[in-house]
Design a protein around this motif. Structure first.
Motif, PDB file in Angstrom:
ATOM      1  N   TRP A   1       0.829  -1.212   0.000  1.00 15.93           N
ATOM      2  CA  TRP A   1       0.000   0.000   0.000  1.00 15.93           C
ATOM      3  C   TRP A   1       0.860   1.257   0.000  1.00 15.93           C
ATOM      4  CZ3 TRP A   1      -0.455   4.101   3.358  1.00 15.93           C
ATOM      5  CH2 TRP A   1      -1.565   4.942   3.183  1.00 15.93           C
ATOM      6  N   THR A   2       1.933   1.247   0.778  1.00 14.70           N
ATOM      7  CA  THR A   2       2.794   2.424   0.847  1.00 14.70           C
ATOM      8  C   THR A   2       3.430   2.715  -0.506  1.00 14.70           C
ATOM      9  OG1 THR A   2       3.265   1.990   3.181  1.00 14.70           O
ATOM     10  CG2 THR A   2       4.766   3.472   2.023  1.00 14.70           C
ATOM     11  N   GLY A   3       3.931   1.671  -1.167  1.00 15.71           N
ATOM     12  CA  GLY A   3       4.530   1.869  -2.488  1.00 15.71           C
ATOM     13  C   GLY A   3       3.521   2.345  -3.509  1.00 15.71           C
ATOM     14  N   ASP A   4       2.346   1.721  -3.527  1.00 14.14           N
ATOM     15  CA  ASP A   4       1.306   2.119  -4.480  1.00 14.14           C
ATOM     16  C   ASP A   4       0.843   3.548  -4.222  1.00 14.14           C
ATOM     17  OD1 ASP A   4       1.426  -0.377  -5.613  1.00 14.14           O
ATOM     18  OD2 ASP A   4      -0.388  -1.141  -4.626  1.00 14.14           O
ATOM     19  N   THR A   5       0.667   3.897  -2.942  1.00 12.79           N
ATOM     20  CA  THR A   5       0.178   5.234  -2.602  1.00 12.79           C
ATOM     21  C   THR A   5       1.211   6.300  -2.946  1.00 12.79           C
ATOM     22  OG1 THR A   5      -1.197   4.326  -0.828  1.00 12.79           O
ATOM     23  CG2 THR A   5      -0.712   6.682  -0.746  1.00 12.79           C
ATOM     24  N   ALA A   6       2.471   6.020  -2.696  1.00 12.57           N
ATOM     25  CA  ALA A   6       3.524   6.985  -3.047  1.00 12.57           C
ATOM     26  C   ALA A   6       3.514   7.276  -4.543  1.00 12.57           C
ATOM     27  CB  ALA A   6       4.884   6.450  -2.613  1.00 12.57           C
ATOM     28  N   ARG A   7       3.294   6.233  -5.347  1.00 14.24           N
ATOM     29  CA  ARG A   7       3.242   6.439  -6.806  1.00 14.24           C
ATOM     30  C   ARG A   7       2.000   7.222  -7.206  1.00 14.24           C
ATOM     31  NH1 ARG A   7       5.852   1.407  -6.413  1.00 14.24           N
ATOM     32  NH2 ARG A   7       3.889   0.249  -6.246  1.00 14.24           N
TER      33      ARG A   7
ATOM     34  N   LEU B   1       0.457   9.463  -5.328  1.00 12.69           N
ATOM     35  CA  LEU B   1       0.687  10.851  -4.920  1.00 12.69           C
ATOM     36  C   LEU B   1       1.617  11.559  -5.908  1.00 12.69           C
ATOM     37  CD1 LEU B   1       1.115  10.402  -1.057  1.00 12.69           C
ATOM     38  CD2 LEU B   1      -0.867  11.348  -2.273  1.00 12.69           C
ATOM     39  N   ALA B   2       2.589  10.817  -6.417  1.00 12.62           N
ATOM     40  CA  ALA B   2       3.508  11.407  -7.390  1.00 12.62           C
ATOM     41  C   ALA B   2       2.787  11.772  -8.684  1.00 12.62           C
ATOM     42  CB  ALA B   2       4.656  10.446  -7.682  1.00 12.62           C
ATOM     43  N   ARG B   3       1.682  11.082  -8.967  1.00 13.43           N
ATOM     44  CA  ARG B   3       0.908  11.364 -10.179  1.00 13.43           C
ATOM     45  C   ARG B   3      -0.151  12.441  -9.943  1.00 13.43           C
ATOM     46  NH1 ARG B   3       0.957   5.578 -10.499  1.00 13.43           N
ATOM     47  NH2 ARG B   3      -1.241   5.537  -9.802  1.00 13.43           N
ATOM     48  N   GLY B   4      -0.223  12.973  -8.703  1.00 16.07           N
ATOM     49  CA  GLY B   4      -1.144  14.070  -8.434  1.00 16.07           C
ATOM     50  C   GLY B   4      -2.295  13.762  -7.519  1.00 16.07           C
ATOM     51  N   ALA B   5      -2.404  12.532  -7.043  1.00 17.63           N
ATOM     52  CA  ALA B   5      -3.486  12.205  -6.115  1.00 17.63           C
ATOM     53  C   ALA B   5      -3.284  12.956  -4.808  1.00 17.63           C
ATOM     54  CB  ALA B   5      -3.520  10.700  -5.865  1.00 17.63           C
ATOM     55  N   GLY B   6      -4.377  13.178  -4.074  1.00 22.88           N
ATOM     56  CA  GLY B   6      -4.297  13.786  -2.762  1.00 22.88           C
ATOM     57  C   GLY B   6      -4.251  15.301  -2.745  1.00 22.88           C
ATOM     58  N   LYS B   7      -4.291  15.931  -3.898  1.00 21.90           N
ATOM     59  CA  LYS B   7      -4.221  17.388  -3.944  1.00 21.90           C
ATOM     60  C   LYS B   7      -5.525  18.012  -3.467  1.00 21.90           C
ATOM     61  CE  LYS B   7      -0.726  17.878  -7.545  1.00 21.90           C
ATOM     62  NZ  LYS B   7      -0.399  18.428  -8.888  1.00 21.90           N
ATOM     63  N   ALA B   8      -5.384  19.137  -2.787  1.00 23.61           N
ATOM     64  CA  ALA B   8      -6.563  19.834  -2.265  1.00 23.61           C
ATOM     65  C   ALA B   8      -7.526  20.176  -3.384  1.00 23.61           C
ATOM     66  CB  ALA B   8      -6.127  21.106  -1.543  1.00 23.61           C
ATOM     67  N   GLY B   9      -8.793  19.895  -3.171  1.00 27.60           N
ATOM     68  CA  GLY B   9      -9.818  20.196  -4.155  1.00 27.60           C
ATOM     69  C   GLY B   9      -9.937  19.166  -5.255  1.00 27.60           C
ATOM     70  N   GLY B  10      -9.024  18.207  -5.300  1.00 28.62           N
ATOM     71  CA  GLY B  10      -9.084  17.190  -6.342  1.00 28.62           C
ATOM     72  C   GLY B  10      -9.989  16.043  -5.960  1.00 28.62           C
ATOM     73  N   PRO B  11     -10.239  15.125  -6.906  1.00 27.88           N
ATOM     74  CA  PRO B  11     -11.081  13.964  -6.597  1.00 27.88           C
ATOM     75  C   PRO B  11     -10.339  12.986  -5.690  1.00 27.88           C
ATOM     76  CG  PRO B  11     -10.124  13.740  -8.785  1.00 27.88           C
ATOM     77  CD  PRO B  11      -9.745  15.120  -8.299  1.00 27.88           C
ATOM     78  N   GLY B  12     -11.083  12.216  -4.949  1.00 24.56           N
ATOM     79  CA  GLY B  12     -10.465  11.192  -4.119  1.00 24.56           C
ATOM     80  C   GLY B  12     -10.020  11.714  -2.769  1.00 24.56           C
ATOM     81  N   PRO B  13      -9.422  10.838  -1.957  1.00 27.09           N
ATOM     82  CA  PRO B  13      -8.981  11.225  -0.611  1.00 27.09           C
ATOM     83  C   PRO B  13      -7.933  12.331  -0.640  1.00 27.09           C
ATOM     84  CG  PRO B  13      -8.975   8.825  -0.891  1.00 27.09           C
ATOM     85  CD  PRO B  13      -9.160   9.415  -2.248  1.00 27.09           C
ATOM     86  N   SER B  14      -7.873  13.082   0.448  1.00 19.81           N
ATOM     87  CA  SER B  14      -6.873  14.136   0.573  1.00 19.81           C
ATOM     88  C   SER B  14      -5.539  13.545   1.024  1.00 19.81           C
ATOM     89  CB  SER B  14      -7.327  15.165   1.612  1.00 19.81           C
ATOM     90  OG  SER B  14      -7.349  14.568   2.904  1.00 19.81           O
ATOM     91  N   LEU B  15      -4.497  14.344   0.927  1.00 22.68           N
ATOM     92  CA  LEU B  15      -3.187  13.908   1.388  1.00 22.68           C
ATOM     93  C   LEU B  15      -3.240  13.518   2.861  1.00 22.68           C
ATOM     94  CD1 LEU B  15      -0.136  13.533   1.034  1.00 22.68           C
ATOM     95  CD2 LEU B  15       0.143  15.983   1.492  1.00 22.68           C
TER      96      LEU B  15
END
Length: 369
Positions: free
Chosen positions: A236-242, A244-258
């Motif tokens: 999970w840590t490896g997948d999540t880091a990748r 986040l590197a692609r833009g997941a977790g950004k404020a106002g974006g879709p999906g869970p926050s950082l």
């Protein structure tokens, strides 16, 4: 540096083989032969075998640590490794002649079995005649011996019986959603004679000269969940880091926050560490053998259940934030999620009975005060 019998160090090599073969085990609904060979070569079967029969004289702490290591690669392989150790320990309660028969070909005999009194036995000259059907016997397709439990009609209690391969049939019944690779099929025994030397009163497991089985029963299950949770955290840590590197977790974006990902990591890793500490203490207590107290037995039973609850919570939280990719059948994460939740259903890890046992003494003392 190799410690103790070296089981933990050898388990690291088995972990990698089991990791590569985990998908094959899922598809086959049983381990692959090379993984079974690795379980035996690593020393799991001989770990609790009496030294006089070639056993390793291993400790519970080393056993639990080694099972958790293997489970990081494949929980099913770790489970069967645990069975190989745990059922050999049960076979060591047999009379000396029976032990000599079980380990006549060496201490790496693969013993499996069930302690549920699902069969019937009748006295016969020189022994017993046993019949019955025992479900969920992990690793049975590769077994050399099986230990089963049967009741005696008209008598209280139950007895354990050791039967060699050829004296029992295996029925293919395993189709669970989790721990699919364990091959936990059904053993069938049809009116087979078992000599007295290969039988023992089941009560010996509870009050015999060794550590009572209540103090260690959950230790044969929970370490596999611990290792699988550790493996899930790594994935999970490896997948999540990748992600986040692609833009997941950004404020106002879709999906869970950082912050959601950060909290999942911090909480999950903490829960896994807490579970590990509980299991380490339980194993250390078990290694004191017959000197364990009733209060410590109750605490161990509680800690097996509580540690498993922590692991389920951690893995479920990670899986909930893994996205659609985590649910793919190609993802090892979903296998770890299924396996940990499956392990948690084992009767030895059920929390409410553990709570009853743990609370009985202090509540009784309070009521008497």
């Amino acid at each position: 540096m190799v410690t103790g019998t070296g089981l933990v160090e050898r388990a690291g090599g088995l972990r990698e083989v089991a990791r590569r073969r985990a998908a094959d085990a899922e598809e086959r609904r049983r381990l692959t032969p090379d993984v079974v060979a690795g379980v035996l070569e690593s020393g799991f079967a001989r770990h609790f075998v009496p030294v006089g029969f070639g056993g390793a004289g291993g400790t519970f702490r080393e056993f639990a640590d080694a099972v958790a290591v293997v489970a990081e690669g494949c929980a099913a392989a770790a489970w069967c490794a645990s069975v190989a150790s745990s059922l050999a320990r049960v076979a060591a309660f047999l009379p000396a002649q029976g032990q000599a028969e079980v380990w006549a070909e060496g201490a790496d005999a693969f013993v499996v079995g069930s302690l549920s009194p699902a069969g019937k036995a009748a006295a016969a000259p020189g022994g017993w005649r046993v019949s019955g059907s025992w479900a969920c016997v992990s690793g049975v397709d590769f077994s050399d011996w099986v230990v089963v439990c049967a009741v005696l009609p008209g008598q209280a209690g139950a007895r354990l019986f050791a039967l060699p391969r050829g004296a029992y049939a295996v029925k293919d019944t395993w189709s669970a959603s989790g721990m699919r690779g364990t091959g936990s099929n059904t053993v069938v025994v049809d009116d087979v004679f078992v000599p007295e030397s290969r039988s023992v009163d089941r009560q010996r497991l509870f009050d015999g000269p060794a550590v009572p089985i209540q103090a260690v029963n959950g230790l044969s299950c929970a370490p596999a969940a611990l290792g699988a949770a550790r493996g899930a955290l790594r994935l999970w840590t490896g997948d999540t880091a990748r992600r986040l590197a692609r833009g997941a977790g950004k404020a106002g974006g879709p999906g869970p926050s950082l912050g959601t990902y950060e909290a999942a990591l911090a909480r999950g890793s903490g829960e896994i560490d807490a579970a590990a500490l509980l299991l380490e203490r339980a194993a250390d207590v078990a290694d004191r053998g017959a000197r364990i107290t009733e209060a410590e037995i109750a605490r161990n039973v509680r800690d097996y259940a509580l540690s498993t609850e922590l692991l389920v919570t951690a893995v479920n939280r990670m899986f909930a934030t893994a996205g659609t990719s985590g649910q793919s059948l190609e993802s090892p994460l979903q296998r770890a999620w299924r396996d940990v939740n499956s392990i948690a259903t084992h009767i030895a890890l059920t929390f409410d009975p553990a709570a009853v046992l743990f609370a009985a003494r202090p509540f009784a003392l309070e009521a008497a005060a």
